[in-house]
Design a protein around this motif. Structure first.
Motif, PDB file in Angstrom:
ATOM      1  N   PRO A  12       0.867  -0.905   0.025  1.00 24.56           N
ATOM      2  CA  PRO A  12      -0.434  -0.213   0.151  1.00 24.56           C
ATOM      3  C   PRO A  12       0.863   0.885   0.012  1.00 24.56           C
ATOM      4  O   PRO A  12       2.348   1.556   0.522  1.00 24.56           O
ATOM      5  N   LEU A  13       0.262   2.295  -0.727  1.00 22.97           N
ATOM      6  CA  LEU A  13       1.355   3.424  -0.804  1.00 22.97           C
ATOM      7  C   LEU A  13       0.268   4.251  -0.576  1.00 22.97           C
ATOM      8  O   LEU A  13      -1.240   4.723  -1.626  1.00 22.97           O
ATOM      9  N   ALA A  14       0.500   5.477   0.158  1.00 23.87           N
ATOM     10  CA  ALA A  14      -0.443   7.035   1.248  1.00 23.87           C
ATOM     11  C   ALA A  14       0.070   7.875  -0.335  1.00 23.87           C
ATOM     12  O   ALA A  14       1.554   8.135  -0.059  1.00 23.87           O
ATOM     13  N   ILE A  15      -0.603   8.952  -0.958  1.00 19.84           N
ATOM     14  CA  ILE A  15      -0.576   9.953  -0.974  1.00 19.84           C
ATOM     15  C   ILE A  15      -0.501  10.840  -0.933  1.00 19.84           C
ATOM     16  O   ILE A  15      -1.428  11.670  -0.462  1.00 19.84           O
ATOM     17  N   LEU A  16       0.727  11.773  -0.246  1.00 21.58           N
ATOM     18  CA  LEU A  16       0.181  13.403   0.677  1.00 21.58           C
ATOM     19  C   LEU A  16       0.263  14.477  -0.310  1.00 21.58           C
ATOM     20  O   LEU A  16       1.361  14.858  -0.664  1.00 21.58           O
ATOM     21  N   VAL A  17      -1.232  15.150  -0.092  1.00 19.73           N
ATOM     22  CA  VAL A  17      -0.786  16.462  -0.376  1.00 19.73           C
ATOM     23  C   VAL A  17      -0.914  17.876   0.134  1.00 19.73           C
ATOM     24  O   VAL A  17      -2.612  17.894   0.258  1.00 19.73           O
ATOM     25  N   ASP A  18      -0.197  18.388   0.728  1.00 19.69           N
ATOM     26  CA  ASP A  18      -0.388  19.341   1.598  1.00 19.69           C
ATOM     27  C   ASP A  18       0.491  20.616   0.991  1.00 19.69           C
ATOM     28  O   ASP A  18       2.051  19.541   1.229  1.00 19.69           O
ATOM     29  N   ASP A  19       0.613  22.101   1.177  1.00 21.25           N
ATOM     30  CA  ASP A  19       1.057  22.945   1.123  1.00 21.25           C
ATOM     31  C   ASP A  19       2.115  23.282   2.236  1.00 21.25           C
ATOM     32  O   ASP A  19       3.292  24.352   2.257  1.00 21.25           O
ATOM     33  N   ASP A  20       1.711  22.475   3.770  1.00 20.39           N
ATOM     34  CA  ASP A  20       2.286  22.465   5.146  1.00 20.39           C
ATOM     35  C   ASP A  20       3.630  21.519   5.126  1.00 20.39           C
ATOM     36  O   ASP A  20       3.881  20.160   5.483  1.00 20.39           O
ATOM     37  N   ALA A  21       4.633  21.699   5.477  1.00 18.31           N
ATOM     38  CA  ALA A  21       6.483  20.751   5.054  1.00 18.31           C
ATOM     39  C   ALA A  21       6.243  20.062   6.333  1.00 18.31           C
ATOM     40  O   ALA A  21       5.966  18.283   6.144  1.00 18.31           O
ATOM     41  N   ASP A  22       5.865  21.017   7.292  1.00 15.10           N
ATOM     42  CA  ASP A  22       5.370  19.658   8.454  1.00 15.10           C
ATOM     43  C   ASP A  22       4.422  19.379   8.644  1.00 15.10           C
ATOM     44  O   ASP A  22       4.520  18.117   9.113  1.00 15.10           O
ATOM     45  N   VAL A  23       3.169  19.544   8.214  1.00 13.07           N
ATOM     46  CA  VAL A  23       2.150  17.884   7.955  1.00 13.07           C
ATOM     47  C   VAL A  23       2.713  17.177   7.799  1.00 13.07           C
ATOM     48  O   VAL A  23       2.314  15.456   7.587  1.00 13.07           O
ATOM     49  N   ARG A  24       3.332  17.179   6.109  1.00 16.08           N
ATOM     50  CA  ARG A  24       3.954  16.139   5.605  1.00 16.08           C
ATOM     51  C   ARG A  24       4.264  15.401   6.121  1.00 16.08           C
ATOM     52  O   ARG A  24       4.503  13.794   6.217  1.00 16.08           O
ATOM     53  N   PRO A  56      -1.694  -0.177  -4.998  1.00 14.63           N
ATOM     54  CA  PRO A  56      -2.759   0.275  -3.927  1.00 14.63           C
ATOM     55  C   PRO A  56      -2.496   0.795  -2.901  1.00 14.63           C
ATOM     56  O   PRO A  56      -1.492   1.110  -2.540  1.00 14.63           O
ATOM     57  N   GLY A  57      -3.854   1.721  -2.725  1.00 13.22           N
ATOM     58  CA  GLY A  57      -3.848   3.265  -1.481  1.00 13.22           C
ATOM     59  C   GLY A  57      -4.695   4.055  -1.407  1.00 13.22           C
ATOM     60  O   GLY A  57      -5.688   3.683  -2.115  1.00 13.22           O
ATOM     61  N   CYS A  58      -4.226   5.405  -1.555  1.00 14.64           N
ATOM     62  CA  CYS A  58      -5.005   6.358  -0.972  1.00 14.64           C
ATOM     63  C   CYS A  58      -5.085   7.666  -1.156  1.00 14.64           C
ATOM     64  O   CYS A  58      -3.177   7.536  -1.697  1.00 14.64           O
ATOM     65  N   ILE A  59      -5.097   8.474  -1.774  1.00 11.19           N
ATOM     66  CA  ILE A  59      -4.411   9.915  -1.965  1.00 11.19           C
ATOM     67  C   ILE A  59      -5.310  10.766   0.132  1.00 11.19           C
ATOM     68  O   ILE A  59      -6.164  10.864  -0.310  1.00 11.19           O
ATOM     69  N   VAL A  60      -4.341  11.788   0.175  1.00  5.53           N
ATOM     70  CA  VAL A  60      -4.977  12.099   1.524  1.00  5.53           C
ATOM     71  C   VAL A  60      -4.272  13.824   0.888  1.00  5.53           C
ATOM     72  O   VAL A  60      -3.293  14.147   1.421  1.00  5.53           O
ATOM     73  N   LEU A  61      -5.455  14.423   1.552  1.00  4.12           N
ATOM     74  CA  LEU A  61      -5.290  15.831   0.490  1.00  4.12           C
ATOM     75  C   LEU A  61      -6.504  16.955   1.393  1.00  4.12           C
ATOM     76  O   LEU A  61      -7.071  16.960   1.518  1.00  4.12           O
ATOM     77  N   ASP A  62      -5.186  17.548   1.112  1.00  9.13           N
ATOM     78  CA  ASP A  62      -5.340  19.300   1.841  1.00  9.13           C
ATOM     79  C   ASP A  62      -6.608  19.692   0.918  1.00  9.13           C
ATOM     80  O   ASP A  62      -6.571  19.420   0.107  1.00  9.13           O
ATOM     81  N   VAL A  63      -7.365  20.586   1.543  1.00  6.58           N
ATOM     82  CA  VAL A  63      -8.458  21.323   0.854  1.00  6.58           C
ATOM     83  C   VAL A  63      -7.943  23.233   0.288  1.00  6.58           C
ATOM     84  O   VAL A  63      -8.091  23.207  -1.070  1.00  6.58           O
ATOM     85  N   ARG A  64      -7.536  23.642   1.298  1.00  6.90           N
ATOM     86  CA  ARG A  64      -6.991  24.644   0.985  1.00  6.90           C
ATOM     87  C   ARG A  64      -5.166  24.820   0.405  1.00  6.90           C
ATOM     88  O   ARG A  64      -4.610  24.535   1.287  1.00  6.90           O
ATOM     89  N   MET A  65      -5.275  25.138  -0.537  1.00  3.34           N
ATOM     90  CA  MET A  65      -3.846  24.784  -1.053  1.00  3.34           C
ATOM     91  C   MET A  65      -3.586  26.116  -2.165  1.00  3.34           C
ATOM     92  O   MET A  65      -4.462  26.466  -3.147  1.00  3.34           O
ATOM     93  N   PRO A  66      -1.999  26.797  -2.681  1.00  4.49           N
ATOM     94  CA  PRO A  66      -2.071  27.632  -3.601  1.00  4.49           C
ATOM     95  C   PRO A  66      -2.352  26.610  -4.621  1.00  4.49           C
ATOM     96  O   PRO A  66      -1.916  25.859  -5.209  1.00  4.49           O
TER      97      PRO A  66
END
Length: 236
Positions: A12-24, A56-66
């Protein structure tokens, strides 16, 4: 963008999408602690410009990003036929946004800060959904290939069989002998790798939507033909 160290195609692979490096970094550390690989992106544009691993995996996605928002990225991924399940994780969500995301197919909509276990449960559910989707897709692809091996006559027989027709009824409507129907039926069952009519029906249910639609339409027509034939027989 940070790539996962492991490249095992079935893990499994999680794809993280967030503009905050600390959160990632925090999410990567949490996921790695339970054995889930991850890659991360700082924007939707990075995701759209990359070739995502076929795992197989998922995308973890932030809402507000540049630039492109997470909600817009969700829609763009659908248009690109990228069906990886999405878990939204945002500090700026509301009920209306949550409803919109879930209607568009998101598995979950979480707000920051989130409990570690709540996050991991959502990711695990999304990954399980993707594993099931991929398995169903593989079965559909296999059965579609089997269907393509059928001759035109065998496909006709198949349609009548799944409509509930008996050999004698099929022979009458197709204008061929019952022995010939039995031969076509036997060949069709072998090619479709079906051991019984119920098994054949299940195989057909897993076919791609376009083929399944054709079968259902033909099956409905076949039932109408059989019904009219039975009524004609009763009136004579």
């Amino acid at each position: 963008m940070r790539l996962a160290d492991s490249q095992t195609t079935d893990s499994p692979l999680a794809i993280l999408v967030d503009d905050d490096a600390d959160v990632r970094d925090s999410l990567e550390e949490l996921l790695n602690s339970v054995g889930i690989d991850s890659i991360s992106f700082s924007s939707a544009q990075e995701v759209l410009g990359s070739k995502l691993p076929d795992r197989p995996g998922c995308i973890v996605l932030d809402v507000r990003m540049p630039g492109t928002s997470g909600m817009d990225l969700q829609q763009l991924l659908v248009t690109k036929e990228i069906l990886t399940p999405i878990v939204f994780l945002t500090g700026h969500g509301d009920i209306a946004m949550s409803v919109e995301a879930m209607k568009a197919g998101a598995v979950d909509f979480l707000t920051k800060p989130v409990r570690d276990q709540t996050f991991l449960d959502a990711v695990s559910t999304a990954i399980a959904n993707d594993v099931a989707r991929r398995a169903a897709s593989a079965v559909a692809k296999k059965n579609s290939a089997l269907y393509q091996t059928l001759t035109p006559r065998e496909r006709e027989v198949l349609r009548f069989v799944i409509s509930g027709a008996m050999n004698k009824q099929i022979a009458f409507d197709l204008g061929i002998s019952e022995i010939t129907v039995k031969l076509h039926r036997s060949n069709m069952m072998k090619k479709m790798d079906a051991r019984s009519v119920s098994n054949l029906f299940n195989v057909c249910q897993s076919l791609p939507p376009d083929i399944l639609y054709q079968l259902k339409m033909a099956s409905t027509a076949g039932k109408a033909v059989l019904q009219s034939g039975a009524e004609a027989h009763l009136t004579h």
